[in-house]
Design an enzyme around this catalytic site. Structure first.
Site, PDB file in Angstrom:
ATOM      1  N   CYS A 131       0.807  -1.225   0.000  1.00 39.20           N
ATOM      2  CA  CYS A 131       0.000   0.000   0.000  1.00 39.20           C
ATOM      3  C   CYS A 131       0.839   1.274   0.000  1.00 39.20           C
ATOM      4  O   CYS A 131       0.286   2.371  -0.051  1.00 39.20           O
ATOM      5  CB  CYS A 131      -0.960  -0.011   1.184  1.00 39.20           C
ATOM      6  SG  CYS A 131      -2.106  -1.406   1.128  1.00 39.20           S
ATOM      7  N   HIS A 188      -2.360   8.121   6.160  1.00 39.85           N
ATOM      8  CA  HIS A 188      -2.642   6.835   5.528  1.00 39.85           C
ATOM      9  C   HIS A 188      -4.047   6.399   5.940  1.00 39.85           C
ATOM     10  O   HIS A 188      -4.825   5.951   5.114  1.00 39.85           O
ATOM     11  CB  HIS A 188      -1.593   5.808   5.941  1.00 39.85           C
ATOM     12  CG  HIS A 188      -1.704   4.516   5.216  1.00 39.85           C
ATOM     13  ND1 HIS A 188      -1.693   4.425   3.839  1.00 39.85           N
ATOM     14  CD2 HIS A 188      -1.824   3.242   5.668  1.00 39.85           C
ATOM     15  CE1 HIS A 188      -1.793   3.154   3.478  1.00 39.85           C
ATOM     16  NE2 HIS A 188      -1.888   2.413   4.566  1.00 39.85           N
ATOM     17  N   GLU A 200      -0.546   5.257  13.760  1.00 41.06           N
ATOM     18  CA  GLU A 200      -0.278   6.463  12.982  1.00 41.06           C
ATOM     19  C   GLU A 200      -0.577   7.718  13.786  1.00 41.06           C
ATOM     20  O   GLU A 200       0.174   8.701  13.738  1.00 41.06           O
ATOM     21  CB  GLU A 200      -1.084   6.469  11.687  1.00 41.06           C
ATOM     22  CG  GLU A 200      -0.745   7.665  10.798  1.00 41.06           C
ATOM     23  CD  GLU A 200      -1.385   7.633   9.432  1.00 41.06           C
ATOM     24  OE1 GLU A 200      -0.951   8.392   8.541  1.00 41.06           O
ATOM     25  OE2 GLU A 200      -2.338   6.839   9.233  1.00 41.06           O
ATOM     26  N   LYS A 208      -9.661   7.753   2.624  1.00 42.61           N
ATOM     27  CA  LYS A 208     -10.165   6.374   2.530  1.00 42.61           C
ATOM     28  C   LYS A 208     -11.581   6.229   3.067  1.00 42.61           C
ATOM     29  O   LYS A 208     -12.261   5.260   2.734  1.00 42.61           O
ATOM     30  CB  LYS A 208      -9.200   5.432   3.234  1.00 42.61           C
ATOM     31  CG  LYS A 208      -7.848   5.328   2.526  1.00 42.61           C
ATOM     32  CD  LYS A 208      -6.905   4.376   3.231  1.00 42.61           C
ATOM     33  CE  LYS A 208      -5.585   4.256   2.481  1.00 42.61           C
ATOM     34  NZ  LYS A 208      -4.760   5.488   2.538  1.00 42.61           N
ATOM     35  N   HIS A 214     -10.036   1.926   0.269  1.00 47.21           N
ATOM     36  CA  HIS A 214      -8.589   1.741   0.228  1.00 47.21           C
ATOM     37  C   HIS A 214      -8.203   1.161  -1.128  1.00 47.21           C
ATOM     38  O   HIS A 214      -8.498   0.005  -1.427  1.00 47.21           O
ATOM     39  CB  HIS A 214      -8.160   0.807   1.363  1.00 47.21           C
ATOM     40  CG  HIS A 214      -6.691   0.785   1.608  1.00 47.21           C
ATOM     41  ND1 HIS A 214      -5.772   1.358   0.759  1.00 47.21           N
ATOM     42  CD2 HIS A 214      -5.956   0.243   2.629  1.00 47.21           C
ATOM     43  CE1 HIS A 214      -4.552   1.178   1.238  1.00 47.21           C
ATOM     44  NE2 HIS A 214      -4.640   0.503   2.361  1.00 47.21           N
ATOM     45  N   PHE A 274       1.794  -3.455   3.930  1.00 47.99           N
ATOM     46  CA  PHE A 274       2.214  -4.784   4.357  1.00 47.99           C
ATOM     47  C   PHE A 274       3.704  -4.978   4.021  1.00 47.99           C
ATOM     48  O   PHE A 274       4.200  -4.472   3.010  1.00 47.99           O
ATOM     49  CB  PHE A 274       1.405  -5.858   3.633  1.00 47.99           C
ATOM     50  CG  PHE A 274       0.041  -6.122   4.235  1.00 47.99           C
ATOM     51  CD1 PHE A 274      -0.433  -5.405   5.314  1.00 47.99           C
ATOM     52  CD2 PHE A 274      -0.770  -7.112   3.706  1.00 47.99           C
ATOM     53  CE1 PHE A 274      -1.679  -5.652   5.857  1.00 47.99           C
ATOM     54  CE2 PHE A 274      -2.024  -7.390   4.232  1.00 47.99           C
ATOM     55  CZ  PHE A 274      -2.477  -6.651   5.317  1.00 47.99           C
TER      56      PHE A 274
END
Length: 401
Positions: free
Chosen positions: A162, A296, A307, A325, A330, A389
């Site tokens: 991502c 994010h 975050e 998002k 996403h 990831f």
């Protein structure tokens, strides 16, 4: 540390669940309107929500060979064509050896793979299309852009989950800085809404069955989405020589790796913080210079909590924070480029969009997340975060032109 030459952003293009153009997407994001909907393809799975791109049509898709392309490549072509038009560039007129293409994506041609597997299982190998591999390989969005737009300079494909789109932006900036090109066409694209991919994320507990709510007290996961974003980056001298009007400047970039876990972020956000601070240092700006943050913001319990802690430590002045998002879902490897485009628009309009789906910020976060309606807020510098990831972290710093 000496400051690297910056790149100017002269063109933007977007293909998202909110619409197949820049204005439609920006309008939905400014309104905080969710694009999530029940998806017939996912019927019977534990989670059946997705954010799908509406019917797509553009002159670039009317050319020979486009009918055989995977949706991820079609999304990329349309977003890139929009960005080039926005930048006032005609590939028929440029020196393609001085142009680079850099793409970011996490999955490749998932739909092409699904169709090939079904044909192999039901009818045998002789019925698998010869277009399977050219549609499936993860570098093919990059190859199709280079082919369509007559690019003979560097053509590179990045895959950092991502964080892929943001990684692509950083790589493109470095190609410009080292004068390997004058123009870099950067695109993040993803079309990974499939039964298998959704099942995989569901098995990890990452998906929401009710909607994306980044930083909300009741958040329970993200909604998978598809789409593409494209940015045209140029060396400032090149843009000035053709009297182009920059939308924004890309002034900083950094990346890091957690080396902690394959799918879970470092519990203290060490890698993420390293990337944020590195991007600020690369841009030669301090934390207090940052006017807003495009987070994010995945809407998962763990990621948003970590975050937020990073943002508290790096930005004690608490600049406004937003996540797209909640509106767009996403888009995985495409999200970094899409969100960089939205950050550029936010800087241009002195507006921080609301975080879609957010009703009550988790009490333990102590960050200023914009909710409800867009907030008028003058910023000259903004940060856009991407984490993926594998422990991949990538951050860009954008500034007003």
């Amino acid at each position: 540390m000496s400051r690297r030459p910056e790149a100017v952003v002269t063109g933007l293009g977007l293909v998202t669940a909110a619409g197949c153009d820049l204005d439609s997407t920006w309008s939905a994001v400014r309104a905080g309107r969710s694009t999530a909907a029940a998806d017939e393809l996912l019927t019977g799975l534990p989670v059946s929500l997705s954010c799908r791109v509406p019917d797509l049509d553009h002159p670039v898709l009317h050319r020979r060979g486009a009918a055989h392309l995977d949706p991820v490549d079609r999304f990329a072509l349309v977003a890139a064509a929009q960005a080039l038009e926005h930048a006032g560039l005609d590939p028929q007129q440029w020196d393609g050896s001085r142009v680079a293409v850099v793409t970011g994506g996490g999955m490749g041609g998932v739909r092409t793979q699904d169709e090939a597997l079904e044909r192999l299982a039901r009818r045998g190998p002789e019925f698998v299309s010869p277009y399977f591999l050219p549609g499936y390989l993860i570098n093919m969005a990059c190859a199709n852009l280079a082919l369509r737009f007559r690019v003979t300079g560097p053509a590179l494909s990045t895959s950092t989950a991502c964080a892929s789109g943001t990684t692509a932006l950083g790589l493109a900036r470095d190609l410009l800085a080292t004068r390997q090109c004058d123009i870099a066409l950067v695109c993040g694209a993803e079309a990974a809404v499939s039964r298998l991919v959704v099942t995989g994320f569901s098995q990890l507990g990452a998906l929401s069955g009710t909607g994306s709510r980044p930083f909300d007290a009741t958040r329970d996961g993200f909604v998978i989405a598809e789409g593409a974003g494209a940015l045209v980056l140029e060396r400032p001298e090149h843009a000035a020589a053709r009297a182009a009007r920059p939308v924004a400047r890309l002034i900083g970039y950094a990346s890091s790796t957690d080396a902690h876990h394959l799918v879970a972020p470092h519990p203290e956000g060490r890698g993420a913080e390293q990337a944020v601070r590195g991007a600020l240092a690369d841009a030669d700006v301090g934390p207090a210079d940052v006017g807003h943050v495009n987070a994010h913001g995945t809407s998962t319990r763990q990621n948003d909590h970590i975050e937020a802690a990073v943002l508290r430590r790096v930005f004690p002045h608490q600049p406004p924070v937003t996540s797209a998002k909640g509106t767009l879902g996403h888009t995985l490897g495409a999200s970094g480029v899409i969100e960089a485009a939205l950050t550029a628009l936010a800087l241009a309009e002195d507006t921080v969009p609301p975080t879609g789906g957010l009703r009550a910020t988790d009490a333990g976060m102590d960050i200023d997340v914009v909710s409800g309606t867009a907030r008028m807020h003058t910023s000259s510098v903004a940060v856009s975060n991407s984490f993926g990831f594998g422990g991949h972290n990538a951050v860009v710093v954008l500034a007003s032109p």
